[in-house]
Design a protein around this motif. Structure first.
Motif, short mmCIF file in Angstrom:
data_model
loop_
_atom_site.label_atom_id
_atom_site.label_comp_id
_atom_site.label_asym_id
_atom_site.label_seq_id
_atom_site.Cartn_x
_atom_site.Cartn_y
_atom_site.Cartn_z
N SER A 149 42.83 63.07 35.07
CA SER A 149 43.58 63.67 34.20
C SER A 149 45.20 63.91 34.85
CB SER A 149 43.02 64.87 33.67
OG SER A 149 43.06 65.97 34.76
N GLN A 150 45.50 63.93 36.06
CA GLN A 150 46.61 64.24 36.61
C GLN A 150 47.62 62.92 36.71
OE1 GLN A 150 46.99 67.61 37.21
NE2 GLN A 150 45.07 67.62 36.07
N VAL A 151 47.30 61.85 36.11
CA VAL A 151 48.20 60.94 36.63
C VAL A 151 49.59 61.12 35.92
CG1 VAL A 151 47.61 59.58 34.21
CG2 VAL A 151 48.30 58.50 36.23
N ASP A 152 49.72 61.95 35.06
CA ASP A 152 51.15 62.36 34.56
C ASP A 152 51.46 63.62 35.02
OD1 ASP A 152 51.63 59.95 33.01
OD2 ASP A 152 49.96 60.56 31.38
N SER A 153 50.81 64.46 35.82
CA SER A 153 51.17 65.70 36.25
C SER A 153 51.92 65.43 37.56
CB SER A 153 50.16 66.57 36.23
OG SER A 153 49.24 66.35 37.74
N PRO A 154 52.64 66.71 38.05
CA PRO A 154 53.47 66.77 39.40
C PRO A 154 52.57 66.40 40.37
CG PRO A 154 53.88 68.65 37.83
CD PRO A 154 52.83 68.12 37.17
N LEU A 155 50.92 66.63 40.33
CA LEU A 155 50.12 65.96 41.45
C LEU A 155 50.07 64.50 41.44
CD1 LEU A 155 47.39 68.50 40.88
CD2 LEU A 155 49.15 68.85 42.49
N ALA A 156 50.69 63.76 40.57
CA ALA A 156 50.19 62.43 40.54
C ALA A 156 50.84 61.78 41.65
CB ALA A 156 51.11 61.70 39.37
N GLY A 399 37.17 56.13 23.90
CA GLY A 399 36.87 55.31 25.23
C GLY A 399 37.83 54.26 25.52
N PRO A 400 38.39 53.32 24.79
CA PRO A 400 39.59 52.41 25.29
C PRO A 400 40.64 53.14 25.79
CG PRO A 400 38.56 51.82 23.12
CD PRO A 400 37.91 53.16 23.58
N LEU A 401 40.87 54.33 25.17
CA LEU A 401 42.29 54.84 25.78
C LEU A 401 42.02 55.73 27.14
CD1 LEU A 401 43.05 56.82 22.39
CD2 LEU A 401 44.01 54.45 23.54
N GLN A 402 40.77 56.31 27.32
CA GLN A 402 40.73 56.79 28.56
C GLN A 402 40.48 55.64 29.68
OE1 GLN A 402 36.56 58.48 27.32
NE2 GLN A 402 37.61 60.49 26.80
N HIS A 403 39.82 54.71 29.37
CA HIS A 403 39.72 53.33 29.96
C HIS A 403 41.21 52.79 30.57
CE1 HIS A 403 37.39 49.28 30.63
NE2 HIS A 403 37.72 50.02 31.77
N LEU A 404 42.19 53.01 29.65
CA LEU A 404 43.55 52.48 29.79
C LEU A 404 44.02 53.60 30.86
CD1 LEU A 404 46.30 50.95 29.55
CD2 LEU A 404 46.57 52.50 27.46
N GLN A 405 43.92 54.92 30.70
CA GLN A 405 44.28 55.85 31.68
C GLN A 405 43.89 55.45 33.19
OE1 GLN A 405 42.95 60.20 31.21
NE2 GLN A 405 45.25 60.67 31.33
N MET A 406 42.65 55.21 33.36
CA MET A 406 41.88 54.82 34.56
C MET A 406 42.63 53.80 35.30
SD MET A 406 37.84 56.05 34.11
CE MET A 406 37.88 55.75 32.36
N ALA A 407 43.08 52.87 34.36
CA ALA A 407 43.73 51.67 34.95
C ALA A 407 45.11 52.01 35.40
CB ALA A 407 44.00 50.54 33.81
N ARG A 408 45.65 52.96 34.55
CA ARG A 408 47.07 53.40 35.36
C ARG A 408 46.95 54.25 36.44
NH1 ARG A 408 49.25 57.61 31.39
NH2 ARG A 408 50.82 57.40 32.97
N LEU A 409 45.82 54.92 36.78
CA LEU A 409 45.73 55.64 38.04
C LEU A 409 45.34 54.49 39.13
CD1 LEU A 409 45.66 58.21 39.74
CD2 LEU A 409 43.20 58.53 38.81
N ARG A 410 44.83 53.56 38.84
CA ARG A 410 44.50 52.31 39.81
C ARG A 410 46.05 51.74 40.19
NH1 ARG A 410 39.95 54.22 38.62
NH2 ARG A 410 41.00 55.67 39.89
N ALA A 411 46.99 51.49 39.31
CA ALA A 411 48.06 51.05 39.55
C ALA A 411 49.00 52.20 40.49
CB ALA A 411 48.95 50.72 38.39
N LEU A 412 48.78 53.36 40.18
CA LEU A 412 49.56 54.33 40.99
C LEU A 412 48.79 54.37 42.64
CD1 LEU A 412 51.65 56.61 41.16
CD2 LEU A 412 49.86 58.31 40.11
N GLU A 413 47.61 54.40 42.48
CA GLU A 413 46.90 54.45 43.73
C GLU A 413 47.32 53.46 44.79
OE1 GLU A 413 42.67 56.69 42.45
OE2 GLU A 413 42.86 54.34 42.56
#
Length: 491
Positions: A149-156, A399-413
């Motif tokens: 959930s923190q992909v868009d927070s200052p913790l990102a 589900g699909p929107l949560q799935h997309l958020q996890m893909a975003r975090l993999r890009a950032l990681e």
């Protein structure tokens, strides 16, 4: 705010609410600041509970979390699994109740083993170790990890350093230390401030882009799932994707079709793919998700056509979707357990990346993108990431929107662009910061065009994976265990 002022019944209600708040902290609501609040509500008064009461509080949290955030499994069971509504509701409830056992076990062990000293630290460490357990036990379900959930927070900015589990750890620490700070303790407030301010000093760029971008087109066919595997569905899939490919081929370096775009095996589809290849420019590459079969079994794969070489076969399969656990007992019991295709075979984890359009591509098929360490392993040998998926199974749900958020975090990681090609959405191009640069609307047949860049270098997380954070979480728990044991021996 004493540990004994919160009655057990009120604590269970607060934990149930906390589960719902965790869902609200994630996509599509993205109220990331509710993540620490949710942990704080579960932590509040935890030292006054017996292990059994703590387990019930954890189960209450799990019911709130999975009941609100993962009940989209009902769609796949009822709408696409040919299961009656009452039975689908029952199976969904059993799934939610079973998944809720993970936080229940985590809190039971915490109260059974840890003492009140350093409780805020040991609770946060136990929270992360519970998420790790949920990631891998019984094939794993790392969905709605609180760090996501923190992909868009200052913790990102912590994500390239330690990945999703570091984000979970800092989120959990913020929640537990926040409760202690409300008890007018200054040290916890100072630690929270440090955890949230340090990202300002972290590097803004861990990887660097190649000079020239690559022009890509990802095709979203939006074909009906219920008729996909029929003869008519096969003809419709071929006509849709071949026509769309012709329309986007000019000026495009790489074209991507989604998971199992053609509902047939590669040996059946090869003549059709050769016809597509004949219409492409020599320098244009096509990647498609497709099923393969050989003497080794059946595989969910990505293959290259035209100016592409190599293939990828899915290593981490989805139970009940790609194989049936306890098949002798469950096969034929209800329609939901009858797989639409032969049971898939898991491939080897170590596979060479695909080469296409001058890119070295690390692949993850559908559910694999939610496994941070699996994707990091792919990223070590690749300059861009690809995930193909069929989220049609989950309809118009979270589900699909949560799935997309996890893909975003993999890009950032990993500091890598992610190309996400799906059957009916959400198809997207994600940059190395986890930002969506192009996105196709759901439930439409369309081609998403844009550009991606090969990225050079590695983030700390790509190089090490999650084990340093797992070790840190363990070290946070150990002092509480030692102090608790010393106290028991003294009495």
């Amino acid at each position: 705010m004493s540990e004994r002022r919160l009655s057990p019944a009120l604590g269970y209600l607060a934990a149930l609410l906390a589960g719902g708040l965790t869902t609200l902290s994630a996509a599509p609501f993205a109220l990331w600041w509710l993540g620490p609040v949710a942990v704080g509500l579960v932590y509040l008064g935890i030292q006054a509970l017996t292990p059994g009461q703590a387990a019930l509080r954890g189960w209450s949290y799990g019911l709130g979390l999975f009941g609100s955030g993962a009940s989209w499994v009902y769609v796949s069971i009822h709408d696409y699994g040919y299961t009656s509504m009452p039975l689908a509701v029952l199976l969904t409830a059993l799934f939610v109740a079973a998944m809720a056992l993970f936080p229940a076990v985590t809190l039971w062990l915490y109260r059974r083993l840890a003492g009140p000293r350093l409780a805020a630290l040991s609770f946060a460490g136990a929270w992360v170790l519970g998420e790790v357990l949920r990631t891998y036990l019984f094939t794993g379900f790392p969905w709605l990890l609180i760090g996501t959930s923190q992909v868009d927070s200052p913790l990102a900015a912590w994500a390239p350093v330690g990945g999703v589990y570091l984000l979970s750890l800092i989120t959990a620490l913020t929640g537990t230390l926040g409760v202690e700070a409300l008890r007018r303790r200054l040290a916890p407030a100072a630690i929270i401030a440090g955890l949230w301010l340090i990202p300002l000093a972290l590097p803004g760029q861990w990887t660097r882009p190649a000079e020239a971008p690559t022009q890509v087109a990802m095709l979203q066919g939006n074909l009906p799932q219920l008729t996909k595997w029929s003869a008519e569905g096969q003809r419709q899939a071929w006509n849709t994707y071949s026509t769309m490919t012709v329309e986007v081929a000019e000026g495009t370096d790489l074209i991507v079709w989604p998971e199992a775009a053609l509902p047939m095996f590669e040996d059946q589809a090869r003549p059709l793919l050769e016809r597509v290849q004949a219409g492409l420019a020599p320098e244009t590459a096509l990647l498609t998700g497709i099923l393969q079969r050989d003497a080794g079994g059946y595989f969910n794969s990505v293959i290259g056509v035209g100016a592409a070489s190599g293939q990828y076969r899915k290593a981490h399969l989805v139970p009940f979707g790609e194989y049936l656990p306890l098949e002798p007992l469950l096969s034929g019991l209800i329609a939901f357990f009858d797989l639409p295709a032969p049971a898939m075979t898991p491939a080897q984890k170590d596979q060479a990346p695909i080469q296409a359009a001058g890119l070295t591509i690390g692949s993850a098929i559908c559910y694999e993108i939610v496994y941070a360490d699996l994707v990091a392993a792919r990223a070590r040998n690749a300059d861009i990431l690809l995930t193909v998926s069929n989220d049609t199974w989950f309809g118009d749900s979270l589900g699909p929107l949560q799935h997309l958020q996890m893909a975003r975090l993999r890009a950032l990681e990993n500091g890598r662009y992610v190309m996400r090609a799906t059957s009916n959405g959400v198809t997207a191009i994600i940059d190395d910061k986890g930002r969506i640069t192009a996105q196709a609307p759901q439930f439409t047949a369309t081609a998403l065009t844009g550009e991606v860049r090969a990225m050079q270098g590695s983030t700390p997380f790509t190089r090490t994976g999650s084990w340093p954070v797992w070790l840190l979480a363990t070290l946070l728990v150990l002092p509480g265990l030692a102090l608790s044991r010393r106290r028991r021996l003294a009495t």
